[in-house]
Write an enzyme that holds these catalytic residues in place. Sequence first.
Site, PDB file in Angstrom:
ATOM      1  N   LYS A 284       0.848  -1.202   0.000  1.00 19.30           N
ATOM      2  CA  LYS A 284       0.000   0.000   0.000  1.00 19.30           C
ATOM      3  C   LYS A 284       0.881   1.250   0.000  1.00 19.30           C
ATOM      4  O   LYS A 284       1.434   1.647   1.022  1.00 19.30           O
ATOM      5  CB  LYS A 284      -0.936   0.030   1.227  1.00 19.30           C
ATOM      6  N   GLU A 365       8.509   2.542  11.754  1.00 17.68           N
ATOM      7  CA  GLU A 365       9.489   3.646  11.690  1.00 17.68           C
ATOM      8  C   GLU A 365       8.709   4.945  11.617  1.00 17.68           C
ATOM      9  O   GLU A 365       7.873   5.102  10.724  1.00 17.68           O
ATOM     10  CB  GLU A 365      10.367   3.514  10.439  1.00 17.68           C
ATOM     11  N   CYS A 399      12.642  12.196   7.350  1.00 20.15           N
ATOM     12  CA  CYS A 399      12.474  11.922   8.780  1.00 20.15           C
ATOM     13  C   CYS A 399      13.755  12.264   9.523  1.00 20.15           C
ATOM     14  O   CYS A 399      13.746  12.579  10.696  1.00 20.15           O
ATOM     15  CB  CYS A 399      12.097  10.473   8.985  1.00 20.15           C
ATOM     16  N   GLU A 494       7.297  17.497  15.448  1.00 21.52           N
ATOM     17  CA  GLU A 494       7.872  17.290  14.124  1.00 21.52           C
ATOM     18  C   GLU A 494       7.153  18.227  13.138  1.00 21.52           C
ATOM     19  O   GLU A 494       5.926  18.316  13.155  1.00 21.52           O
ATOM     20  CB  GLU A 494       7.685  15.838  13.658  1.00 21.52           C
TER      21      GLU A 494
HETATM   22  P1  NAD Z   1       1.460   9.072   7.288  1.00 23.69           P
HETATM   23  O1  NAD Z   1       1.586   8.408   8.614  1.00 23.69           O
HETATM   24  O2  NAD Z   1       0.445  10.121   7.135  1.00 23.69           O
HETATM   25  O3  NAD Z   1       1.189   7.994   6.151  1.00 23.69           O
HETATM   26  C1  NAD Z   1       2.026   6.870   5.997  1.00 23.69           C
HETATM   27  C2  NAD Z   1       1.215   5.736   5.402  1.00 23.69           C
HETATM   28  O4  NAD Z   1       0.247   5.305   6.349  1.00 23.69           O
HETATM   29  C3  NAD Z   1       0.444   6.121   4.139  1.00 23.69           C
HETATM   30  O5  NAD Z   1       0.538   5.073   3.202  1.00 23.69           O
HETATM   31  C4  NAD Z   1      -0.976   6.269   4.647  1.00 23.69           C
HETATM   32  O6  NAD Z   1      -1.936   6.021   3.668  1.00 23.69           O
HETATM   33  C5  NAD Z   1      -1.021   5.205   5.728  1.00 23.69           C
HETATM   34  N1  NAD Z   1      -2.059   5.394   6.751  1.00 23.69           N
HETATM   35  C6  NAD Z   1      -2.633   6.551   7.141  1.00 23.69           C
HETATM   36  N2  NAD Z   1      -3.546   6.307   8.108  1.00 23.69           N
HETATM   37  C7  NAD Z   1      -3.537   4.970   8.330  1.00 23.69           C
HETATM   38  C8  NAD Z   1      -4.239   4.112   9.217  1.00 23.69           C
HETATM   39  N3  NAD Z   1      -5.139   4.579  10.072  1.00 23.69           N
HETATM   40  N4  NAD Z   1      -3.966   2.803   9.184  1.00 23.69           N
HETATM   41  C9  NAD Z   1      -3.046   2.293   8.331  1.00 23.69           C
HETATM   42  N5  NAD Z   1      -2.354   3.063   7.462  1.00 23.69           N
HETATM   43  C10 NAD Z   1      -2.583   4.391   7.476  1.00 23.69           C
HETATM   44  O7  NAD Z   1       2.928   9.634   6.945  1.00 23.69           O
HETATM   45  P2  NAD Z   1       3.391  10.432   5.662  1.00 23.69           P
HETATM   46  O8  NAD Z   1       2.871  11.820   5.731  1.00 23.69           O
HETATM   47  O9  NAD Z   1       3.149   9.644   4.429  1.00 23.69           O
HETATM   48  O10 NAD Z   1       4.979  10.445   5.882  1.00 23.69           O
HETATM   49  C11 NAD Z   1       5.644  11.372   6.661  1.00 23.69           C
HETATM   50  C12 NAD Z   1       5.994  10.792   8.006  1.00 23.69           C
HETATM   51  O11 NAD Z   1       6.788   9.629   7.839  1.00 23.69           O
HETATM   52  C13 NAD Z   1       6.847  11.729   8.847  1.00 23.69           C
HETATM   53  O12 NAD Z   1       6.398  11.701  10.170  1.00 23.69           O
HETATM   54  C14 NAD Z   1       8.240  11.124   8.743  1.00 23.69           C
HETATM   55  O13 NAD Z   1       9.097  11.443   9.807  1.00 23.69           O
HETATM   56  C15 NAD Z   1       7.934   9.679   8.682  1.00 23.69           C
HETATM   57  N6  NAD Z   1       9.037   8.929   8.096  1.00 23.69           N
HETATM   58  C16 NAD Z   1       9.801   8.151   8.913  1.00 23.69           C
HETATM   59  C17 NAD Z   1      10.872   7.456   8.391  1.00 23.69           C
HETATM   60  C18 NAD Z   1      11.745   6.589   9.252  1.00 23.69           C
HETATM   61  O14 NAD Z   1      12.504   5.787   8.705  1.00 23.69           O
HETATM   62  N7  NAD Z   1      11.694   6.713  10.556  1.00 23.69           N
HETATM   63  C19 NAD Z   1      11.154   7.549   7.029  1.00 23.69           C
HETATM   64  C20 NAD Z   1      10.339   8.341   6.231  1.00 23.69           C
HETATM   65  C21 NAD Z   1       9.268   9.021   6.773  1.00 23.69           C
END
Ligand code: NAD
Length: 604
Positions: A284, A365, A399, A494
């Site tokens: 996904k 993560e 991140c 963040e």
């Molecule tokens: P997000 O949490 O909004 O979305 C991530 C994924 O989760 C998407 O595919 C989204 O559709 C899905 N999602 C959303 N709600 C959900 C639910 N209730 N149940 C299951 N899946 C759900 O994050 P984003 O905006 O796409 O990415 C940015 C975030 O990711 C930032 O906080 C960043 O720090 C973090 N990030 C962390 C790392 C790491 O390695 N630690 C790497 C990259 C990004």
Amino acid sequence: MADELKLSLLQMGHRVREYCPVGELLPGMAYLVRRLLENTSNEGFLRIKNMGEATKDQLLGNPVHAIAAAPEPLARKPHPAGTFLNAANTDYAQAANRDKQRAALAACAAKLGQKWPLIINGKKIADREYVASVNPAQPSQIIGHWARATIGDAEAAVAAASAAFPKWRATPVEDRAKMLERAADLMESRRMALNSLLILEAGKPWLEADGDVSEAIDFCRFYAVEMRKLAKPVVTQAVPGERCVQAWTPRGVGVAIAPWNFPLAILAGLVVAPLVAGNCVIMKPAEQTSVIGAVLMDILTEAGIPAGVLNFLPGYGEDIGAHLVGHKQVDFIAFTGSRAVGTKIWETAGRTQPGQANLKKVVCEMGGKNALVIDNDADLDEAIPAALYSAFGFSGQKCSALSRLIVLDEVYDHFIERFIAACSSFPIGDPALPGTIVGPVIDADAQKKILSIIAQGKQEAKLAYQGQAPAEGWFVPPTVFVNVKPEHAIAREEIFGPVVAILRAKNLDEAFALVNGTDYALTGGLFSRSPKALERAQAEMFVGNLYLNRGITGAIVERHPFGGFKMSGGGTKAGGKEYLQNFLFPRAVVENVMRRGFTPPEEA
Ligand code: NAD
């Protein structure tokens, strides 16, 4: 220095120019030492000339020709089987590579607007509602339309993955590993096209897009090599009469839920690691970058991943994502994204249901609030560009990005003056242009959210710098606040955009306390010339990835296993040697080998 030499040159009728640093003593000394180092370094022309290592013509040659004649990077050449070598990024200093990238961008732009269906059990499902994905730098440009999966599709994908699991589990590891390596080769051969899609759909500047593709390639090759190692059972103890080994077996069916900020690399990592370990996966991608997800699905299918083993399910996270996380036939969730979603997934997965086969494993993560400490004796010539790039590269949407600069008292004013002066050197604009470093943020929601945090920052602290953002597209100007206090929201939450909060610390004790004083523990760093301070940082800065005297972003597979703890993640290191174990159960096999013989095999 060298008065005799100068005199001789003058007597021979040459002109002699003498440099003399003027100003403060310490920077002057540092300058002098640097010139001495440069002039005596292996690459210094003085040394090369005096040692007779190059002719005058070679030394005076145009460096552009030397770049063009540079050997092919090692990683593009075959290397010994069973070993891993990182992919080489494209060298855009070569005009030919810039031309190729421009041509690929034009070709990609000409093919936009395609429809991308779901793929379940190898079948394309096209009769669904479609969602447009757009270019964040020019929101009127549609990249493609992705089919929105329903709850029924999620059920069908779980059923397909469950049915495919027994055969995939029994598929030799060597075959599975080869499929990943084939996928890596395909990505390498389509690098320019993939870069273009990343530039257009995710708003990544050229270098960042190219790095994203390299990382995706690395994940495929690295996990293939590591899985071959894990496939060999390991003798736990050698004792007479018993053969005792530990081996690994896959967990089952999993869902890979990815963010948009590394739309190819993170998605690929979350998918190929469990696949090579023998699991079946539902992929996904993030809503904002689902076209890249669809292209990755095509590549993995072309590389040989069978129908049902991998299923492509673009859709909304809170809808199908949440459904899959709670599904009793889903054995693991590989997630990267925000803290809010990650902690919810962690909680949901912890609730077992009747009929559930396994306790769910969550690889989680999440975000960061990453700090870089500038010690009193830091080399500011290095610290300032490293801090700038860590904060504003890809508009702070990593991140690992720097969001808190903690500067020690004695150097604070001087550092701020130079840092602020340097901020305007970062070009902001369309990432399709090769010079851009700060592109747009991913969508209108992100833009609105970051601008509102900036407005709050203006109430809390002092705005010290704000760049100029283009009017069209979802841009946020790079922004720096000074006089920030640890309790301010801009120092705690963040932001995920190009915003830096600068805090002052009396000494290293206070600086390290500030670093550790947030909920997150992802990346962090220290610039210092003191070995003692560098040693202290290793013991006292509690972050998943600690970087000393360098920028705090840009982890490379295997070299820098990546991931944090506290509210940044569950401590699993993507691109690290132990990562695959997250998708496997360990099994011990113990055999009594004191027998005298075996029954002969039955005659066929
Ligand atoms: P997000 O949490 O909004 O979305 C991530 C994924 O989760 C998407 O595919 C989204 O559709 C899905 N999602 C959303 N709600 C959900 C639910 N209730 N149940 C299951 N899946 C759900 O994050 P984003 O905006 O796409 O990415 C940015 C975030 O990711 C930032 O906080 C960043 O720090 C973090 N990030 C962390 C790392 C790491 O390695 N630690 C790497 C990259 C990004």
